[in-house]
Design a protein around this motif. Structure first.
Motif, PDB file in Angstrom:
ATOM      1  N   LEU A 311     -13.584 -11.658  13.107  1.00  0.00           N
ATOM      2  CA  LEU A 311     -13.754 -10.213  13.329  1.00  0.00           C
ATOM      3  C   LEU A 311     -12.541  -9.692  14.072  1.00  0.00           C
ATOM      4  O   LEU A 311     -12.301 -10.064  15.222  1.00  0.00           O
ATOM      5  N   ARG A 313     -11.450  -6.232  15.432  1.00  0.00           N
ATOM      6  CA  ARG A 313     -11.990  -4.883  15.628  1.00  0.00           C
ATOM      7  C   ARG A 313     -10.828  -3.879  15.518  1.00  0.00           C
ATOM      8  O   ARG A 313     -10.227  -3.516  16.522  1.00  0.00           O
ATOM      9  N   ARG A 349     -12.093  -5.818  10.150  1.00  0.00           N
ATOM     10  CA  ARG A 349     -13.180  -4.850   9.994  1.00  0.00           C
ATOM     11  C   ARG A 349     -12.565  -3.456   9.991  1.00  0.00           C
ATOM     12  O   ARG A 349     -11.755  -3.139  10.868  1.00  0.00           O
ATOM     13  N   ASP A 352     -14.517   0.863  13.090  1.00  0.00           N
ATOM     14  CA  ASP A 352     -15.927   1.073  13.438  1.00  0.00           C
ATOM     15  C   ASP A 352     -15.958   2.135  14.531  1.00  0.00           C
ATOM     16  O   ASP A 352     -15.922   1.820  15.716  1.00  0.00           O
ATOM     17  N   LYS A 357     -18.209   3.878  20.520  1.00  0.00           N
ATOM     18  CA  LYS A 357     -16.763   3.721  20.363  1.00  0.00           C
ATOM     19  C   LYS A 357     -16.085   5.075  20.164  1.00  0.00           C
ATOM     20  O   LYS A 357     -16.731   6.105  20.123  1.00  0.00           O
ATOM     21  N   ARG A 373     -21.537   6.940  12.531  1.00  0.00           N
ATOM     22  CA  ARG A 373     -20.707   5.813  12.960  1.00  0.00           C
ATOM     23  C   ARG A 373     -20.379   4.863  11.803  1.00  0.00           C
ATOM     24  O   ARG A 373     -21.021   4.893  10.758  1.00  0.00           O
ATOM     25  N   MET A 444     -20.928  -5.946   7.085  1.00  0.00           N
ATOM     26  CA  MET A 444     -21.581  -6.345   8.333  1.00  0.00           C
ATOM     27  C   MET A 444     -23.077  -6.114   8.150  1.00  0.00           C
ATOM     28  O   MET A 444     -23.490  -5.095   7.599  1.00  0.00           O
ATOM     29  N   GLU A 446     -25.757  -5.189  10.321  1.00  0.00           N
ATOM     30  CA  GLU A 446     -26.073  -4.695  11.665  1.00  0.00           C
ATOM     31  C   GLU A 446     -27.308  -3.812  11.656  1.00  0.00           C
ATOM     32  O   GLU A 446     -27.921  -3.567  12.686  1.00  0.00           O
ATOM     33  N   GLY A 467     -23.877  -8.903  12.511  1.00  0.00           N
ATOM     34  CA  GLY A 467     -23.477  -8.326  13.799  1.00  0.00           C
ATOM     35  C   GLY A 467     -24.713  -8.199  14.672  1.00  0.00           C
ATOM     36  O   GLY A 467     -25.382  -7.171  14.688  1.00  0.00           O
ATOM     37  N   THR A 468     -24.996  -9.274  15.403  1.00  0.00           N
ATOM     38  CA  THR A 468     -26.253  -9.282  16.165  1.00  0.00           C
ATOM     39  C   THR A 468     -26.279  -8.247  17.289  1.00  0.00           C
ATOM     40  O   THR A 468     -27.348  -7.804  17.691  1.00  0.00           O
ATOM     41  N   ASN A 469     -25.111  -7.867  17.786  1.00  0.00           N
ATOM     42  CA  ASN A 469     -25.110  -6.907  18.905  1.00  0.00           C
ATOM     43  C   ASN A 469     -25.856  -5.638  18.500  1.00  0.00           C
ATOM     44  O   ASN A 469     -26.679  -5.115  19.249  1.00  0.00           O
ATOM     45  N   ASP A 470     -25.536  -5.160  17.300  1.00  0.00           N
ATOM     46  CA  ASP A 470     -26.228  -3.973  16.818  1.00  0.00           C
ATOM     47  C   ASP A 470     -27.546  -4.320  16.146  1.00  0.00           C
ATOM     48  O   ASP A 470     -28.539  -3.613  16.315  1.00  0.00           O
ATOM     49  N   ARG A 480     -28.511  -1.260  23.225  1.00  0.00           N
ATOM     50  CA  ARG A 480     -27.802  -2.430  23.764  1.00  0.00           C
ATOM     51  C   ARG A 480     -27.109  -2.149  25.090  1.00  0.00           C
ATOM     52  O   ARG A 480     -26.762  -3.065  25.821  1.00  0.00           O
ATOM     53  N   CYS A 517     -20.745 -12.539  13.733  1.00  0.00           N
ATOM     54  CA  CYS A 517     -19.692 -12.192  14.695  1.00  0.00           C
ATOM     55  C   CYS A 517     -20.249 -11.483  15.921  1.00  0.00           C
ATOM     56  O   CYS A 517     -19.496 -11.065  16.787  1.00  0.00           O
ATOM     57  N   GLY A 518     -21.562 -11.343  15.996  1.00  0.00           N
ATOM     58  CA  GLY A 518     -22.161 -10.774  17.206  1.00  0.00           C
ATOM     59  C   GLY A 518     -22.120 -11.817  18.318  1.00  0.00           C
ATOM     60  O   GLY A 518     -21.862 -13.006  18.065  1.00  0.00           O
TER      61      GLY A 518
HETATM   62  C1  PEP Z   1     -22.070  -6.403  16.343  1.00  0.00           C
HETATM   63  O1  PEP Z   1     -22.666  -5.330  16.281  1.00  0.00           O
HETATM   64  O2  PEP Z   1     -22.647  -7.497  16.492  1.00  0.00           O
HETATM   65  C2  PEP Z   1     -20.599  -6.438  16.263  1.00  0.00           C
HETATM   66  C3  PEP Z   1     -19.940  -7.576  16.207  1.00  0.00           C
HETATM   67  O3  PEP Z   1     -19.958  -5.242  16.300  1.00  0.00           O
HETATM   68  P1  PEP Z   1     -19.607  -4.469  17.666  1.00  0.00           P
HETATM   69  O4  PEP Z   1     -20.048  -5.319  18.808  1.00  0.00           O
HETATM   70  O5  PEP Z   1     -18.158  -4.210  17.611  1.00  0.00           O
HETATM   71  O6  PEP Z   1     -20.440  -3.239  17.488  1.00  0.00           O
END
Ligand code: PEP
Ligand code: MG
Length: 594
Positions: A311, A313, A349, A352, A357, A373, A444, A446, A467-470, A480, A517-518
């Motif tokens: 990833l 960014r 990527r 984003d 962001k 977004r 992704m 997400e 993308g686990t973060n989202d 988050r 990639c999260g």
């Molecule tokens: C995610 O959402 O897991 C991710 C890798 O993207 P970002 O953290 O940049 O939103």
């Protein structure tokens, strides 16, 4: 990794009760030692009128301070280049450029002449305007960069007031400060700095990047360390967990000294893994790549043995910019990364933007995370998107670039993005510009909807990256970044685990390659589980690479599958965590877990 962990052997330990502060683990390693309080008084600036005949004298003072500041900064730049190499030193080049900004300093000069004000006031006032714009940005990165501007301003003011900054340490010490600029971090490192600990700052700050490059442990974002310690207090800085223990007891110091020895040995073992593949004991190979934000990180991730970049960014390129970087500017950046990593794969990527962001234009959204977004913005800002895709394609001549679309929530978006990619290809063909015609395209995952339509999505893309973060925030309806609900943001919620299992399973049934990639990909407690669920690629922050590799290389795929199966049977996050925790304690006692 030699030099990563430093310990100061204590002679005396304060008998006061110990206090533990929790911050952000920004650079790994453990240090124990006395505090050196690095204090920088915020400059006090008075607004004064200057007699017309004294204006020339004010201007001479300005020029002298600029010359002195330039000299200081160039010295830091040179030192950084010598110690860390060209890439890392770019941070200071940026500061030199601020100092050489003729528009800014012409404005300052004119204001002194027309307003007849003292130079300190005008310098402060003019640069402050610039800084406040950056601080008001709705992305963390630009806000962090505002510190550079502040640092340059304060340097000029300090030189105007002919103050000397004390950056010499007596012996070795842990540097404690409210905030450290890149220049402070660098200059202080000429001494024997055991660790950095600051109230402010985050993982993406210059201090964090530099501390990692300098191999000095750092914990940032502690909020109140400056009010909790005095000069000379003994502290333990744990750059693995983000803890700082103030005035530790003898017993705690002993524990940490032992832990340090353990880690040191472990780090040595890990560094031996650098060139070995991320492969299970029964031969399943996975890709272990890195998440990258700044090109300054490339040396570090290569040194950590990354299989590539899972990833990149790219929105980082928009930091502090009023206008989008041109196609050529982007090309230069993407090409630099592709060349530096060749023959390894680099997944770029596309921008984003939105959510937390930066944005293309000022929009007020009531709920930005559910708003405009990622790909939603790109498809509307078609020209910008086309330009970015052209730049990515032009950089792809060595055939090691993949392109990844963020925030996909339906099939139409992927098809539209691919259409624009085709348009970019066709333009380049007409212009007889070389590119990788077979560039791989990914989406992704997400948004839960994208996961649900995985069977259809798999027909459109070559790979997916989870993308686990989202994904977690959308699946569990937990913001988050909202501390009020942070305990509900659960990586190991059974719904998350089962959902990931489903995504991988569906994608694989269509022969699609699945990465993650999260942050979860870099959580050692999740490694065996994800391996067992069949993940093909783990893309993690550079610092986590060796330990994740160690786990992968010490586990058989068969066993990982068994563990994953067991995890899928649990009903609560607590059960899953306690099962994984005891598995880790038994199999990997060396690896620190939460
Ligand atoms: C995610 O959402 O897991 C991710 C890798 O993207 P970002 O953290 O940049 O939103
Ligand atoms: Mg995301």
């Amino acid at each position: 990794m030699a030099g990563l962990i430093t310990v100061f052997i204590l002679e005396t330990v304060d008998t006061q009760q110990e206090l533990v502060l929790k911050g952000i683990a920004a650079s790994p390693g453990i240090a124990v030692g006395p505090v050196f309080f690095f204090e920088k008084d915020a400059p006090t600036i008075e607004e004064r009128s200057v007699a017309r005949e004294d204006v020339e004298r004010e201007i001479a003072r300005l020029n002298q301070a600029l010359a002195r500041s330039g000299k200081e900064l160039r010295k830091i730049l040179e030192y950084a280049q010598k110690r860390l190499g060209e890439h890392q030193a770019k941070i200071f080049e940026a500061q030199v450029l601020i100092l050489e900004d003729s528009f800014l300093f012409d404005t300052i000069l004119k204001r002194i002449q027309t307003e007849c004000k003292n130079v300190e006031y005008v310098v402060h006032n003019e640069i402050e305007k610039y800084r406040l714009v950056m601080l008001g940005a709705n992305d963390e990165y630009t806000r962090e960069r505002a510190h550079d501007v502040e640092d340059v301003r304060n340097r000029i003011l300090r030189n105007l007031q002919e103050q000397k900054l004390i950056s010499k340490l007596e012996g070795s010490a842990v540097v404690v400060s409210y905030n450290l600029t890149a220049a402070d971090t660098m200059i202080l490192s000429r001494n024997e700095v055991l660790a950095y600990a600051t109230d402010a700052g985050g993982v993406t700050s210059h201090t964090a990047l530099l501390a990692r490059a300098l191999k000095i442990p750092a914990v940032l974002g502690l909020r109140e360390i400056t009010s909790a310690v005095r000069n000379g207090d003994v502290v333990i800085v744990d750059g693995y967990s983000g803890a700082v223990i103030i005035r530790p007891s003898d017993k705690t110091v002993k524990e940490y000294v032992a832990r340090r020895a353990h880690f040191e040995q472990f780090e040595q073992q890990l560094s031996g893994l650098r060139d070995l593949p991320a492969e299970t004991t029964d031969g399943r190979h996975v890709e272990l790549s890195a998440n990258v934000e700044f090109i300054q990180e490339l040396d570090f991730i290569r040194m950590q043995g990354a299989d590539g970049i899972g990833l990149y960014r790219s929105e980082i390129l928009l930091i502090g910019k009023e206008v989008f970087p041109s196609e050529d500017e982007q090309l230069q950046n993407y090409k630099h990364i592709a060349d530096a990593m060749f023959p390894k794969r680099v997944t770029i990527r596309t921008f984003d933007i939105g959510g937390d962001k930066m944005m293309v234009q000022k929009v007020k959204e009531r709920n930005p995370f559910l708003g405009w977004r990622g790909i939603r913005v790109l498809l509307e800002k078609r020209d910008l998107f086309l330009e970015q895709l052209r730049a990515i394609l032009r950089a792809s001549t060595r055939r090691n670039i993949a392109v990844l679309f963020p925030m996909v929530s339906n099939l139409k978006e992927v098809r539209a993005a691919k259409e624009i990619l085709e348009q970019a290809k066709s333009q380049l063909r007409d212009e007889k510009i070389e590119f990788d015609d077979k560039i791989t395209v990914g989406a992704m995952i997400e948004v839960p909807a994208a996961a649900v339509i995985m069977d259809d999505l798999a027909q459109e893309v070559d790979f997916i990256s989870i993308g686990t973060n989202d994904l977690i925030q959308y699946l569990l309806a937990v913001d988050r970044g909202n501390e009020f609900v942070s305990s509900l943001y659960q990586e190991f919620h059974p719904a998350v685990v089962r959902f990931i299992r489903r995504i991988i399973e569906r994608a694989k049934s269509h022969d699609i390659w699945v990465g993650m990639c999260g942050e979860m990909a870099g959580d050692p407690m999740a490694t065996v589980l994800l391996l067992g669920l069949g993940l093909d690629e783990f893309s993690v922050v550079g610092t986590s690479l060796p330990e994740i590799k160690k786990i992968i290389r010490s586990t058989s795929y068969e066993e990982a599958q068994r563990i994953a199966q067991r995890v899928l049977e649990f009903e609560t996050e607590d059960e899953i965590k306690s099962y994984l925790r005891s598995m880790m304690k038994e199999k990997f006692p060396d690896i620190p877990i939460e």
